[in-house]
Each structure stands twice: as C-alpha cells, then as structure tokens.
Design a protein around this motif. Sequence first.
Motif, mmCIF file in Angstrom:
data_model
loop_
_atom_site.group_PDB
_atom_site.id
_atom_site.type_symbol
_atom_site.label_atom_id
_atom_site.label_comp_id
_atom_site.label_asym_id
_atom_site.label_seq_id
_atom_site.Cartn_x
_atom_site.Cartn_y
_atom_site.Cartn_z
ATOM 1 N N GLU A 1 -2.620 4.839 -2.385
ATOM 2 C CA GLU A 1 -3.606 5.404 -1.473
ATOM 3 C C GLU A 1 -4.468 6.453 -2.168
ATOM 4 N N TYR B 1 0.864 -1.186 0.000
ATOM 5 C CA TYR B 1 0.000 0.000 0.000
ATOM 6 C C TYR B 1 0.898 1.233 0.000
ATOM 7 N N ARG C 1 -9.212 6.816 4.060
ATOM 8 C CA ARG C 1 -8.765 6.168 2.816
ATOM 9 C C ARG C 1 -8.469 4.692 3.074
ATOM 10 N N ASP C 2 -7.931 4.404 4.249
ATOM 11 C CA ASP C 2 -7.567 3.030 4.542
ATOM 12 C C ASP C 2 -8.810 2.148 4.678
ATOM 13 N N ASP D 1 -11.800 -2.839 -0.179
ATOM 14 C CA ASP D 1 -11.416 -3.327 -1.504
ATOM 15 C C ASP D 1 -10.643 -4.642 -1.395
ATOM 16 N N LYS D 2 -9.716 -4.692 -0.460
ATOM 17 C CA LYS D 2 -8.929 -5.922 -0.291
ATOM 18 C C LYS D 2 -9.815 -7.090 0.139
ATOM 19 N N TYR E 1 -7.916 5.769 -3.533
ATOM 20 C CA TYR E 1 -9.005 5.346 -2.645
ATOM 21 C C TYR E 1 -9.684 6.529 -1.960
ATOM 22 N N ASP F 1 -0.653 -0.725 -4.496
ATOM 23 C CA ASP F 1 -1.923 -0.014 -4.457
ATOM 24 C C ASP F 1 -1.664 1.405 -3.962
ATOM 25 N N TYR G 1 -9.658 1.199 1.249
ATOM 26 C CA TYR G 1 -8.674 0.229 0.764
ATOM 27 C C TYR G 1 -8.926 -1.151 1.369
#
Length: 564
Positions: free
Chosen positions: A249, A156, A310-311, A317-318, A252, A247, A314
């Motif tokens: 940041e 990330y 944002r995390d 998404d993961k 996202y 990926d 992410y």
Amino acid sequence: MKAFNILATPILRAFPQLAPADLTFAPPPKLDLGDLTLRTFDCAKKLQVAPVHLASAIATDVRFGTDVRAVTPAGPYVNFKLNRDVFGKAIVSEILGTGPHYGSDGSGNGKRVLLEHTSINPNASPHVGRARNAMIGDGLVRMLRFEGYSVEVHYYVNDMGRQIGLLVLACPDPTTMTFDAMLQTYVAANARADADPDFAAQGYELLAKMEAGDAATREKFHAVTDLCLQGQVAVLGRLGVEYDIFDRESDYLRDPRLDEVLDVLREKRALFTDEEDRLVVDLSKIGHGPDEGRYFVLMRANGSSMYGYRDLAYTIDKMDDGADLNLIVLGEDHKLYAQQINLILQAAGRRAPEPLYYSYILLKEGKMSTRQGNVVLLSDFLDEATARARERVEGQCKDLPPEERQSIAEKVAVAAVRFAILRVGPNKNVIFDWESSLSFTGDTGPYVQYSCARIASILRKSGMTPGLPQDTFPVETDVEWALLLKLAALPQTVAAAVAGRNCAPVAQFALDTARLFTAFYHECPVLQAPTEAQRSARLQLCDATHWALKNALGLLGIEALERM
RNA sequence: GCGCCUGUAGCUCAGUUGGAUAGAGCAACGGCCUUCUAAGCCGUAGGCCGCGCGUUCGAAUCGCGCCAGGCGCGCCA
C-alpha cells in the motif's frame, strides 16, 4: 459429457433450432422411471411449444439408435431406458482419457485473470474468519486455472494506516519481536490508544512521518509489517494458499492517474474541502442515491491520506493491467465501500474489479475481532485439528514412518477446515464451533479423503495397469449406474461453480460422489467380482471415480490421500 | 431510520436458477467388522421451507408487506 451425444444428436437433428446447451440431461428422481431424464422446459421455451407436447413429440417422432431401449414421456419429462453398458463405457472412457483434466471445459484458454484476495492487515496472526477470504479466493483461483485461465494472484499489503501506526509505535525494537507475540502487542496498543489520546495522537504523527517519506520511519514500518506478513503467509501456507505478487500500500501514495480522476471529480463539483479541512468526495454528484454513504473522505486535515485514497490508486493500477477478468474477494462489510470506489472510478470513465463478497464467521459470543483479541487463531485451529487427526492415523497406519503419518494428519486437518468453509455459500454467516469443526465424520472433507483412500487401496491391490476400457463393460447394478451418472456431472458442476464464482457446488459434488462410491463399495465386490469382465469394469469405475474425486478436491485445495 | 445479505428437520447445511413425492450430515434410537480401510454402512424417527398476501399450469425458488439475525452508513481498513 460426450457420452450423451447418443441421445442429443438425434434430438438436435429433429429440432435444428435447438443448440446442444439447451438439452439438460439429469438423473431421474428414481431409477425405476428410467436411466436418464431430459427436462424439456428450456427447449420448449425456445421452440415456443408446451413442454408436455415437446416431450411426447421427442418420444414418438425422434428415432434413436439401438442403445436407447425405451423412450417414455412423463409430463414435461422424457425418460430414457438405456443400454447401460454402452453409456457406462463411454462415460468411463472419457474420464480416464482426460484424467487430471476431467471436469474442465477449457473455457479459460488464452484468457488472463487478476485476482486479489486475503489482503489482511499485517498486524497479527490471522483468525479463522480472515481465512475464509483466503480459502474462497484460493478456491476460485484453482477453479479458474483448472478451466484454463492464466491467473495472477495479488495480495495487497496494508502496511499503512492508523492500526499499523499504533503497532509500530508499540514495537520499540522490531528485530527482537516474534510474530507470535504480535497479537498481544497489537491488542495492547489498541487498548492504550482508546484510553490515552496522547498515544493515539503519536500514532497519527508517526503515520504522517511515514507518508512524508522519512527514511527511518519507513524502515521501521517495513520491519514490523514484513515480520507480520511473513508470519501470516506462513500460516496461510499451511492451508496450501499461495500468492504470486505482494503489492505494498505504501507504494501507492502518489499516482498521476489518480490525480486525473480527482480532476474529473472537481469538474463535476464532486470534490470539496470540508469545514474541518478534509478532502471529501460528494458521491451524490456522481450518481449515489441514498444519503447514507454519500461522503467519502480522501485526506485527513493534516494532509495524510485515507485508505480509500491509496486504494483508488491501487485499483487503477490493477485495472490498467488489462486482464480479461479482474476479481477481488471482500468481506461483506466492504459492500458500500466497493460501490463508492466503483462510482468514483466510473465517473472518470474507469472501471473497478468485480467484487465477490462473503459473510463473517461468528463466535457464539459475537463477531471475531483481532483488535479485541477474541478470536480463534487459524494456527491454533490447525494445530488442534492435526493433533486429533494424528490420533487416528497412529492407530490405522502403523506401518508408515512417523513423518508420513504427520503429513497425512496435516492434510486431514486442512481438508476439515477448507471443506467446512467452502461447502457453504459465501454469503451465509457461519457460527464457529470447535466440536463440529473438528469432526471428521459425516459431510466432511476427511470423509471424502477416506473414500479416496479406499479406492486407492483397491487399485493398489488389484495390480491393474491404468488404461481405457477395451471390450465389454458390464454395468449390473443401480448403484454402479447412479455413480456413473454422478461422475458424468462434474464438467457442468465446475462450469456452474465458475460462473457463480462459488466453490460450494464442487464440494457438494465431492460429497455426493463419495457417498455414492461408498454405497457401491459396500454392495459390489471389486477384486472378488463374479466375472473377470465385471472385475475389470469395476476397477475402471474405481479409477474414474478416483479422478473425479481428486479433481474436485483439488479445486477446493484439498489433497486426495492414498492412505489414512 | 435507510441500504445490502440471510431465514429449509432439535443443530449445521444442500436444493441443478420456476418443475416429478424438499435431500444430506450431526445429535437420538435399533442393527452391521473372519469379507476390497468401521473416519464406514443399513434401518427408525424427525418438515407450516420465518409469517402473510400475490404472480401461474406449477413457488423453498419470482414480487410486495411484515418478523427475526448479520453487515454497513464522514478524518478505521
């Protein structure tokens, strides 16, 4: 290990309630007690009898074949005297038959893993503390792949946020910057932001422009972070660490799936805008007990997002990738943070990855901090370790071309760092010390590599053609038997390491095996063995040890060397 | 203050998940290269497993309480 079925099969026949996994065979504390020990605690619990009774029942009632010479109960233990030749041959045959796969149980076949590790800020050259994340993550990746899992490694790229904003601000022209100069720039930018509020404010402005999608700003951010990322990946590459997917940041910033999560939080009255206009989650509304860490800020007052916002996108998404196992390697400072993320996602019926934590590598003066510039850079450390290793290689491998000597020295340096880090449990603090980190003697990676080089040397000189043991396999000495028992333990060691998400047992195995081999090496002549049958058996034992060591080192990301 | 992690030989660490007399390396001391690589081997010495109370056949390992260190606890990531 199938070799022990000679013992397990009759026991399982006599006690059908037991499963093969209940039977744990281990080396006895001293070889004069027997050649192998069965500990009856687990079986006894399952059968609801006293261990002592079970042990004597096994010794008196179970009928073993002729290759079991004696069965002696000793309290809760059963000690077996065995025909070592038969068992030794079975162990070596299994190892040589599976070769590069020896130690794997194939438990991951058909399963997918998504594993995120390293994920450091693209701001400067990584220090050895950061590298602990990469080495732990990479070791895990290697173990999982060895067991048959299909693993996708994600990195990330934190290409946003205050620190990066300040760095971009301090780099007027990224095209003229070098990666090596980035650390000083980064330190200077942070110092200036601490002293100069205007400068800090400009950083936030730049960040807001970036987030608003301003093309020129975005380009500049990417230019700086690309340069950093490439530099970092190159340094980590020297360690042999590689990634499948990067990926960003900044990709996202918006995600409808996150909006759905926020809707759920709103329904639960866990989302509010505070008196200073920040968007905040009140975690106490969704199951967070203590007052500490109760509030989780998602947005600044100016509408720019925080890292956690944002995390969350992410992480969603993961997780939507649907892998069987979703892992993330995090520093221990992220424990509370990961719990908070987990709570938020759980509240919306989602899940978070399984976190694996590690503690910091500290300097004698305290914590390493890139921001403050008091760090040991990974590249500096590798340079120094390589230089020291090269001195030895120059002396010992005079016949090899210089490129090859350099390559050996680099691999020794990598072995030194990786082994030193992976051999200790991840949740222990490590105090970094140049002298002991650069030592290549004793309990070190280079020591294990050295044993491999000695084995390789014997095998080279023997002219042996690899193959399975054909006829008699004499096991004459206790050292040979002790080594065989250790080799037989690799599969269970790897399985335990994977289950515990911890490479340390594999490192310990490599060390034990190398030490036992060296004892064998000093005590038992191989090429000059007294009989042809012994020479052949010992060569096969060397070959089997070689595979076990190569495989164990491979799991740690360390290459076994033919020469050093 | 609260939460999580750690405490084992002078130093750095193991300890098969509660089991046989707690093991390695470094540092110290004494030996071993005409012999498969001395980045090695053998030997000596070194222990209140942080402290206390408990749980049980049995504790470095489990529980509680202290002590010490690390990490974290609202616009860093």
